[in-house]
Design an enzyme around this catalytic site. Structure first.
Site, short mmCIF file in Angstrom:
data_model
loop_
_atom_site.label_atom_id
_atom_site.label_comp_id
_atom_site.label_asym_id
_atom_site.label_seq_id
_atom_site.Cartn_x
_atom_site.Cartn_y
_atom_site.Cartn_z
N HIS A 240 0.81 -1.22 0.00
CA HIS A 240 0.00 0.00 0.00
C HIS A 240 0.85 1.27 0.00
CE1 HIS A 240 -3.80 1.86 -0.05
NE2 HIS A 240 -4.44 1.05 0.78
N ASP B 5 -1.99 2.05 -4.90
CA ASP B 5 -3.26 2.45 -4.29
C ASP B 5 -4.33 1.41 -4.55
OD1 ASP B 5 -2.12 4.83 -3.43
OD2 ASP B 5 -2.68 5.90 -5.27
#
Length: 425
Positions: free
Chosen positions: A397, A401
């Protein structure tokens, strides 16, 4: 008689130490020149070490699982007469190269290489299994007591049929009476089995721990209709001639490679120390492969440049090499994206762990047949049996995204559900 010390040579790859994974000799064994004496594992591969002389093993560096520094003593061999000069020169050269390798490694890491392990200690006797305590006031033979202990039965709860002594028939009656209550044990008692974590299994443990510790994972799962894709695969296999049989994997890889130019953040590696993300132009696809020793990840180089048949052939070759131990170091490193699949054991969905320093890993799951509503061509719907597969992706992450991962999988879904697009430019 002369004692010759064979030191751990510099085996390249910029390493400062290696792990003992398997001894082929023990103290007192006679060895010949070029005979394999021990397997050493680096971060990338297992390398066999060969004796440079004939003689008798009188000292070894440690036991399986211990680390040996480059240049440290590996074995001491007692030889007849004098050791040839060329062997001594080669050993001294190896030590010199090792010292240089360690010096370079010390510029990168803050701690010096560890000292060589001590000689192998005498083996510690295995612990004696603790048996269940049985009420000694109960009358029963040793054989009956042992059977009761193995089955987890408290003899105080067993009623003897005669003279107050419990016999095997009384145990049988007790088990029969309690059969419907869930008392009957699933199997006999087994001793605990301590297993030392070494070699490949140790590397897997270290890598997985580092990945989960350093990478904030998130996973995304989508259902894909692969009915037409499976029909196309069957047609291609029926007309393949001498080409290798196609599994689902080459088709999945082709779909991934077609999408990478649109989603370059998926095919990347993150150097979190230098704080640099490298988006790779070529897809060097890691292929998670289960072996007897544990999980290995051979790499399909330039997967984006291979057709379905070339991918199928390379998948088979690399999987076999990983399982039989013939995979080379450069075939087990350098991946930019990893694909993991358990085939028919794939389950409904998976949340695979990223192969650090990559930023994504993709996992196709098991194909199942289910009834679905499909258009009937007249503006309505009909129920039809379809082949469905979930596709999972786990991402870093910090780099990828959630929107990007979801968009990638949705485009993958479109490609797979219209498989003719896989064969077009």
């Amino acid at each position: 008689m002369t004692k010759f010390t064979f030191n751990m040579p510099d085996i390249g790859e910029g390493i400062a130490e290696a792990e003992i994974v398997s001894w082929h000799v023990k103290l007192g064994d006679t060895v010949e020149e070029d005979q394999e004496i021990v397997d050493m594992m680096t971060d990338k591969a297992t390398v066999p070490m060969e004796s440079p002389v004939n003689g008798t093993i009188v000292e070894i560096a440690g036991e399986e699982g211990d680390m040996v520094s480059i240049g440290a003593m590996l074995v001491v061999v007692e030889v007849e007469g004098e050791v040839p000069d060329d062997v001594i020169e080669n050993a001294e050269s190896a030590i010199h190269e090792a010292e240089e390798a360690i010096a370079e490694a010390q510029e990168i890491i803050s701690e010096p290489a560890p000292p060589p392990p001590a000689p192998v200690p005498a083996p510690t006797p295995a612990p004696t299994p603790v048996e269940m305590k049985v009420d000694t006031k109960v009358l029963a033979s040793p054989a009956v007591r042992k059977r009761a202990t193995d089955m987890g039965i408290d003899l105080a709860e067993v009623k003897p049929a005669e003279d107050g002594r419990i016999r095997h028939a009384d145990l049988d009656a007790f088990l029969s009476y309690n059969a419907g209550s869930g008392f009957t044990p699933a199997g006999g008692k087994r001793d605990d089995e301590p297993i030392k974590v070494i070699g490949l299994r140790k590397r897997i443990a270290q890598n997985m721990a580092a990945s989960k510790r350093n990478i904030p994972h998130f996973s995304y799962v989508e259902e894909v209709d692969v009915t037409e894709l499976e029909e196309m695969r069957a047609d291609l296999n029926a007309n393949r001639g001498a080409k290798p049989k196609l599994t689902m994997m080459p088709l999945v890889i082709t779909a991934i490679c077609k999408l990478i130019p649109q989603f370059p953040m998926i095919n990347a590696r993150y150097d979190d120390e230098a704080n640099i993300v490298t988006r790779h132009g070529a897809v060097h696809l890691g292929m998670a492969t289960q072996t007897d020793g544990g999980l290995m990840v051979p790499v399909i180089r330039d997967a984006q440049s291979k057709n379905l048949w070339q991918l199928a052939r390379e998948i088979g070759r690399l999987a076999n090499a990983a399982r039989d131990g013939s995979a080379k170091s450069d075939e087990l490193s350098g991946s930019t994206l990893t694909l993991t699949s358990l085939g028919p054991l794939g389950g409904v969905a998976t949340t695979p762990v990223i192969n650090r320093p990559e930023v994504a890993i993709i996992g196709p799951n098991r194909i199942i047949e289910r009834p679905m509503f499909v258009p009937d061509g007249k503006g309505g719907e009909r129920i039809e049996k379809r082949k469905l597969m979930n596709i999972s992706i786990s991402c870093d992450h910090r780099v990828v995204d959630g929107y990007d991962a979801a968009s990638f999988i949705q485009e993958f879904k479109k490609l797979v559900e219209t498989p003719v697009l896989l064969l077009t430019d």
